[in-house]
Motif scaffolding. Sequence first.
Motif, PDB file in Angstrom:
ATOM      1  N   LEU A 161     -14.204  58.335  23.558  1.00  0.00           N
ATOM      2  CA  LEU A 161     -15.294  58.184  22.600  1.00  0.00           C
ATOM      3  C   LEU A 161     -15.744  56.728  22.592  1.00  0.00           C
ATOM      4  CD1 LEU A 161     -13.947  60.464  19.738  1.00  0.00           C
ATOM      5  CD2 LEU A 161     -15.945  60.904  21.164  1.00  0.00           C
ATOM      6  N   PHE A 162     -16.186  56.265  23.776  1.00  0.00           N
ATOM      7  CA  PHE A 162     -16.735  54.923  23.869  1.00  0.00           C
ATOM      8  C   PHE A 162     -18.027  54.831  23.059  1.00  0.00           C
ATOM      9  CE2 PHE A 162     -14.306  55.060  27.889  1.00  0.00           C
ATOM     10  CZ  PHE A 162     -13.645  53.838  27.830  1.00  0.00           C
ATOM     11  N   SER A 163     -18.362  53.628  22.627  1.00  0.00           N
ATOM     12  CA  SER A 163     -19.693  53.386  22.079  1.00  0.00           C
ATOM     13  C   SER A 163     -20.730  53.744  23.141  1.00  0.00           C
ATOM     14  CB  SER A 163     -19.830  51.905  21.701  1.00  0.00           C
ATOM     15  OG  SER A 163     -21.192  51.562  21.504  1.00  0.00           O
ATOM     16  N   VAL A 164     -21.912  54.178  22.698  1.00  0.00           N
ATOM     17  CA  VAL A 164     -23.008  54.433  23.641  1.00  0.00           C
ATOM     18  C   VAL A 164     -24.145  53.432  23.426  1.00  0.00           C
ATOM     19  CG1 VAL A 164     -22.472  56.869  24.020  1.00  0.00           C
ATOM     20  CG2 VAL A 164     -23.950  56.206  22.102  1.00  0.00           C
ATOM     21  N   GLY A 165     -23.831  52.310  22.783  1.00  0.00           N
ATOM     22  CA  GLY A 165     -24.808  51.244  22.620  1.00  0.00           C
ATOM     23  C   GLY A 165     -25.162  50.621  23.956  1.00  0.00           C
ATOM     24  N   PRO A 166     -26.242  49.823  24.003  1.00  0.00           N
ATOM     25  CA  PRO A 166     -26.740  49.269  25.267  1.00  0.00           C
ATOM     26  C   PRO A 166     -25.696  48.495  26.067  1.00  0.00           C
ATOM     27  CG  PRO A 166     -28.363  48.969  23.532  1.00  0.00           C
ATOM     28  CD  PRO A 166     -27.133  49.504  22.873  1.00  0.00           C
ATOM     29  N   ASP A 167     -24.866  47.698  25.407  1.00  0.00           N
ATOM     30  CA  ASP A 167     -23.880  46.912  26.153  1.00  0.00           C
ATOM     31  C   ASP A 167     -22.861  47.822  26.832  1.00  0.00           C
ATOM     32  OD1 ASP A 167     -22.711  44.100  26.691  1.00  0.00           O
ATOM     33  OD2 ASP A 167     -20.993  45.237  25.938  1.00  0.00           O
ATOM     34  N   ALA A 168     -22.420  48.852  26.123  1.00  0.00           N
ATOM     35  CA  ALA A 168     -21.459  49.782  26.712  1.00  0.00           C
ATOM     36  C   ALA A 168     -22.092  50.552  27.870  1.00  0.00           C
ATOM     37  CB  ALA A 168     -20.951  50.749  25.649  1.00  0.00           C
ATOM     38  N   VAL A 172     -19.694  50.130  30.943  1.00  0.00           N
ATOM     39  CA  VAL A 172     -18.611  51.115  31.057  1.00  0.00           C
ATOM     40  C   VAL A 172     -18.965  52.117  32.153  1.00  0.00           C
ATOM     41  CG1 VAL A 172     -17.272  52.901  29.895  1.00  0.00           C
ATOM     42  CG2 VAL A 172     -17.985  50.862  28.628  1.00  0.00           C
ATOM     43  N   PRO A 173     -18.246  52.111  33.274  1.00  0.00           N
ATOM     44  CA  PRO A 173     -18.581  53.028  34.363  1.00  0.00           C
ATOM     45  C   PRO A 173     -18.513  54.490  33.931  1.00  0.00           C
ATOM     46  CG  PRO A 173     -17.028  51.338  35.105  1.00  0.00           C
ATOM     47  CD  PRO A 173     -17.115  51.224  33.610  1.00  0.00           C
ATOM     48  N   ARG A 174     -19.508  55.282  34.370  1.00  0.00           N
ATOM     49  CA  ARG A 174     -19.545  56.730  34.136  1.00  0.00           C
ATOM     50  C   ARG A 174     -19.402  57.073  32.655  1.00  0.00           C
ATOM     51  NH1 ARG A 174     -14.985  58.054  35.599  1.00  0.00           N
ATOM     52  NH2 ARG A 174     -15.346  60.303  35.549  1.00  0.00           N
ATOM     53  N   LEU A 175     -19.999  56.279  31.799  1.00  0.00           N
ATOM     54  CA  LEU A 175     -19.793  56.400  30.352  1.00  0.00           C
ATOM     55  C   LEU A 175     -20.039  57.809  29.842  1.00  0.00           C
ATOM     56  CD1 LEU A 175     -19.404  55.253  27.494  1.00  0.00           C
ATOM     57  CD2 LEU A 175     -21.792  54.537  27.533  1.00  0.00           C
ATOM     58  N   PHE A 176     -21.208  58.383  30.160  1.00  0.00           N
ATOM     59  CA  PHE A 176     -21.569  59.679  29.581  1.00  0.00           C
ATOM     60  C   PHE A 176     -20.749  60.820  30.170  1.00  0.00           C
ATOM     61  CE2 PHE A 176     -25.571  57.153  29.197  1.00  0.00           C
ATOM     62  CZ  PHE A 176     -25.491  56.961  27.834  1.00  0.00           C
ATOM     63  N   ALA A 177     -20.152  60.594  31.342  1.00  0.00           N
ATOM     64  CA  ALA A 177     -19.277  61.595  31.947  1.00  0.00           C
ATOM     65  C   ALA A 177     -17.822  61.396  31.538  1.00  0.00           C
ATOM     66  CB  ALA A 177     -19.394  61.548  33.472  1.00  0.00           C
ATOM     67  N   ARG A 178     -17.555  60.388  30.698  1.00  0.00           N
ATOM     68  CA  ARG A 178     -16.203  60.141  30.201  1.00  0.00           C
ATOM     69  C   ARG A 178     -16.063  60.493  28.728  1.00  0.00           C
ATOM     70  NH1 ARG A 178     -14.743  54.152  32.395  1.00  0.00           N
ATOM     71  NH2 ARG A 178     -12.706  54.658  31.500  1.00  0.00           N
ATOM     72  N   MET A 197     -24.955  67.243  24.566  1.00  0.00           N
ATOM     73  CA  MET A 197     -24.723  66.421  23.378  1.00  0.00           C
ATOM     74  C   MET A 197     -23.491  65.563  23.640  1.00  0.00           C
ATOM     75  SD  MET A 197     -26.955  67.728  21.012  1.00  0.00           S
ATOM     76  CE  MET A 197     -26.222  67.488  19.393  1.00  0.00           C
ATOM     77  N   VAL A 198     -23.670  64.241  23.680  1.00  0.00           N
ATOM     78  CA  VAL A 198     -22.587  63.326  24.024  1.00  0.00           C
ATOM     79  C   VAL A 198     -22.090  62.626  22.764  1.00  0.00           C
ATOM     80  CG1 VAL A 198     -21.867  61.387  25.460  1.00  0.00           C
ATOM     81  CG2 VAL A 198     -23.636  62.960  26.291  1.00  0.00           C
ATOM     82  N   GLY A 199     -20.804  62.739  22.485  1.00  0.00           N
ATOM     83  CA  GLY A 199     -20.208  62.053  21.355  1.00  0.00           C
ATOM     84  C   GLY A 199     -19.998  60.578  21.655  1.00  0.00           C
ATOM     85  N   ALA A 200     -19.595  59.826  20.635  1.00  0.00           N
ATOM     86  CA  ALA A 200     -19.356  58.399  20.795  1.00  0.00           C
ATOM     87  C   ALA A 200     -18.377  57.919  19.736  1.00  0.00           C
ATOM     88  CB  ALA A 200     -20.665  57.614  20.695  1.00  0.00           C
ATOM     89  N   LEU A 201     -17.947  56.678  19.860  1.00  0.00           N
ATOM     90  CA  LEU A 201     -17.020  56.089  18.901  1.00  0.00           C
ATOM     91  C   LEU A 201     -17.610  56.179  17.496  1.00  0.00           C
ATOM     92  CD1 LEU A 201     -14.300  54.552  18.714  1.00  0.00           C
ATOM     93  CD2 LEU A 201     -15.635  52.437  18.751  1.00  0.00           C
ATOM     94  N   LEU A 202     -16.859  56.765  16.566  1.00  0.00           N
ATOM     95  CA  LEU A 202     -17.265  56.994  15.178  1.00  0.00           C
ATOM     96  C   LEU A 202     -18.403  58.002  15.077  1.00  0.00           C
ATOM     97  CD1 LEU A 202     -17.224  53.331  13.788  1.00  0.00           C
ATOM     98  CD2 LEU A 202     -15.310  54.902  14.123  1.00  0.00           C
ATOM     99  N   GLY A 250     -24.791  59.097  14.980  1.00  0.00           N
ATOM    100  CA  GLY A 250     -25.779  59.125  16.054  1.00  0.00           C
ATOM    101  C   GLY A 250     -25.124  59.136  17.405  1.00  0.00           C
ATOM    102  N   SER A 251     -25.845  59.395  18.435  1.00  0.00           N
ATOM    103  CA  SER A 251     -25.265  59.345  19.769  1.00  0.00           C
ATOM    104  C   SER A 251     -26.344  59.507  20.815  1.00  0.00           C
ATOM    105  CB  SER A 251     -24.173  60.398  19.934  1.00  0.00           C
ATOM    106  OG  SER A 251     -23.437  60.137  21.112  1.00  0.00           O
TER     107      SER A 251
END
Length: 288
Positions: A161-168, A172-178, A197-202, A250-251
Amino acid sequence: MSLVTALTYVLPHRLLSTLARRLAYSDNPRLKQWLIDTVTRKFGVNLSEAAQPDPRAYPTFNAFFTRALKPGVRTPDPDPRALLMPADGRISQCGRIEDGRIFQAKGQSFTAAELLGDEAAAEPFANGLFATVYLSPKDYHRVHMPWTGTLRETVHVPGRLFSVGPDAVRNVPRLFARNERLACHFDTDFGPMAVVMVGALLVSGIETVWSGEEVPEYGDTITVKDYRTGDDGEPITLERFGEMARFNYGSTVIVLLPHGAAELAEGLSAESPVRLGQVLARLAQATP
């Protein structure tokens, strides 16, 4: 990479999201109002568009975050060939799925098979189109149908559940697939359509209109639910522009379209601000 993004590699993602969920569902008057007022002030939430514009009328922070809009505040584009933007937010990336890969950011990509958790499910989208829409905390957090479709199946893919903000997204490699996600597969009159629907930190709560809460429960294995026949023997068909799901916080939502079905709307590119109901893409030809 920012310090916050770096820390997310070692933070206990699910524990933090579970604690945030408890806060979001708390009906403690002072706590829920502090959360609502803080987010409204910090992110500039426009409550004049909400069906309930009074911030003190919401029983919990989650009720505020998943608030409905006033009728007519968002309307579907009138072009009968227009596939619609599924949510308010901004485009993270959009374009062609090339060699089965979806562009995330400079130097970063992932495969459609990784995103969907299934090689066979990704095949219809080879060389097709994708659009990744990021919902910030200020945005309307319900996701609507780009096009009329009949639900075939959902695939809950467990993950981080990584952040999906711009910096992440940049780092973060392959973020949305992780990240933990729910892939919703629909059959339409132009072929298959996937809305992920992709979840994220918090931000790990995902609900659908057909079965309620999907995430959490967190899991460790991929869970597939077949909806080709509903509980009453009838398939579940959702109309273009109809609500399909919501995020508790949000996500990100990712739409996948098959090759040759449509062309992305002109001028749509990374960082474009978007609103629910505007044109995402146009069918390559009129459907029967």
